[in-house]
Design an enzyme around this catalytic site. Sequence first.
Site, PDB file in Angstrom:
ATOM      1  N   ASN A  14     -21.878   4.128  -9.372  1.00 47.71           N
ATOM      2  CA  ASN A  14     -23.083   3.384  -9.023  1.00 47.71           C
ATOM      3  C   ASN A  14     -23.698   3.979  -7.756  1.00 47.71           C
ATOM      4  O   ASN A  14     -23.008   4.450  -6.856  1.00 47.71           O
ATOM      5  CB  ASN A  14     -22.820   1.880  -8.909  1.00 47.71           C
ATOM      6  N   ILE A  15     -25.022   3.952  -7.728  1.00 43.17           N
ATOM      7  CA  ILE A  15     -25.785   4.555  -6.633  1.00 43.17           C
ATOM      8  C   ILE A  15     -26.846   3.548  -6.211  1.00 43.17           C
ATOM      9  O   ILE A  15     -27.751   3.237  -6.985  1.00 43.17           O
ATOM     10  CB  ILE A  15     -26.451   5.874  -7.086  1.00 43.17           C
ATOM     11  N   GLU A  16     -26.680   3.049  -4.981  1.00 41.28           N
ATOM     12  CA  GLU A  16     -27.610   2.026  -4.503  1.00 41.28           C
ATOM     13  C   GLU A  16     -28.751   2.645  -3.710  1.00 41.28           C
ATOM     14  O   GLU A  16     -28.719   3.823  -3.352  1.00 41.28           O
ATOM     15  CB  GLU A  16     -26.847   1.004  -3.645  1.00 41.28           C
TER      16      GLU A  16
ATOM     17  N   CYS B 205     -26.340   1.723 -12.099  1.00 41.76           N
ATOM     18  CA  CYS B 205     -24.916   1.501 -12.351  1.00 41.76           C
ATOM     19  C   CYS B 205     -24.210   2.801 -12.752  1.00 41.76           C
ATOM     20  O   CYS B 205     -24.843   3.746 -13.234  1.00 41.76           O
ATOM     21  CB  CYS B 205     -24.737   0.490 -13.480  1.00 41.76           C
TER      22      CYS B 205
ATOM     23  N   GLU C  40     -22.197   3.279 -15.308  1.00 41.39           N
ATOM     24  CA  GLU C  40     -22.226   3.544 -16.752  1.00 41.39           C
ATOM     25  C   GLU C  40     -23.486   4.300 -17.144  1.00 41.39           C
ATOM     26  O   GLU C  40     -23.453   5.259 -17.902  1.00 41.39           O
ATOM     27  CB  GLU C  40     -22.168   2.244 -17.560  1.00 41.39           C
TER      28      GLU C  40
ATOM     29  N   CYS D  85     -23.267  -4.636 -17.051  1.00 40.72           N
ATOM     30  CA  CYS D  85     -24.459  -5.477 -16.973  1.00 40.72           C
ATOM     31  C   CYS D  85     -25.282  -5.295 -18.253  1.00 40.72           C
ATOM     32  O   CYS D  85     -25.058  -4.374 -19.034  1.00 40.72           O
ATOM     33  CB  CYS D  85     -25.275  -5.144 -15.722  1.00 40.72           C
TER      34      CYS D  85
ATOM     35  N   CYS E 152     -27.010  -1.898 -18.789  1.00 42.56           N
ATOM     36  CA  CYS E 152     -26.094  -0.851 -19.265  1.00 42.56           C
ATOM     37  C   CYS E 152     -25.732  -1.064 -20.730  1.00 42.56           C
ATOM     38  O   CYS E 152     -25.601  -0.112 -21.495  1.00 42.56           O
ATOM     39  CB  CYS E 152     -24.841  -0.809 -18.404  1.00 42.56           C
TER      40      CYS E 152
END
Length: 135
Positions: A42-44, A53, A55, A86, A89
């Site tokens: 995941n990359i915010e 996310c 996935e 989620c 995804c």
Amino acid sequence: MDKEKLLEAAWAARENAYVPYSNFKIGAAVLGEDGKIYTGCNIENASYGLSVCGERTAIFKMVSEGCKRFTALALVGGGDGDSAPCLACRQVMTEFCRSWDVPVYVCGLGRSKVWTHTVAELCPLPFVMFEKDGD
Ligand code: ZN
């Protein structure tokens, strides 16, 4: 391809998670139908809605490298118990899974148990434009 190898790839990918806001690291890995493993984390972003996310990162990497279907997915991290992708995804999974019975392995931080779901279980009424193999 064994499940453990896919899970280990997901755990390794989790180390690259960029999560300064949530500190909630997720790793993912998909097995492409070409036999290769594609990983993601995941990359915010400071603009939260732009975060992605693990996935989807893994699936998009697979597609961007020329493989359009995956045959298994592993998702690790999060809490100690079972977890689930989620809904965004799940929708992306329905687009790129090879068939509805593709396994989705989930393992929490405790690493004490691996839950196995299928895309069909996670997406009982999918929104899709194309049929899957075997349909
Ligand atoms: Zn997601």
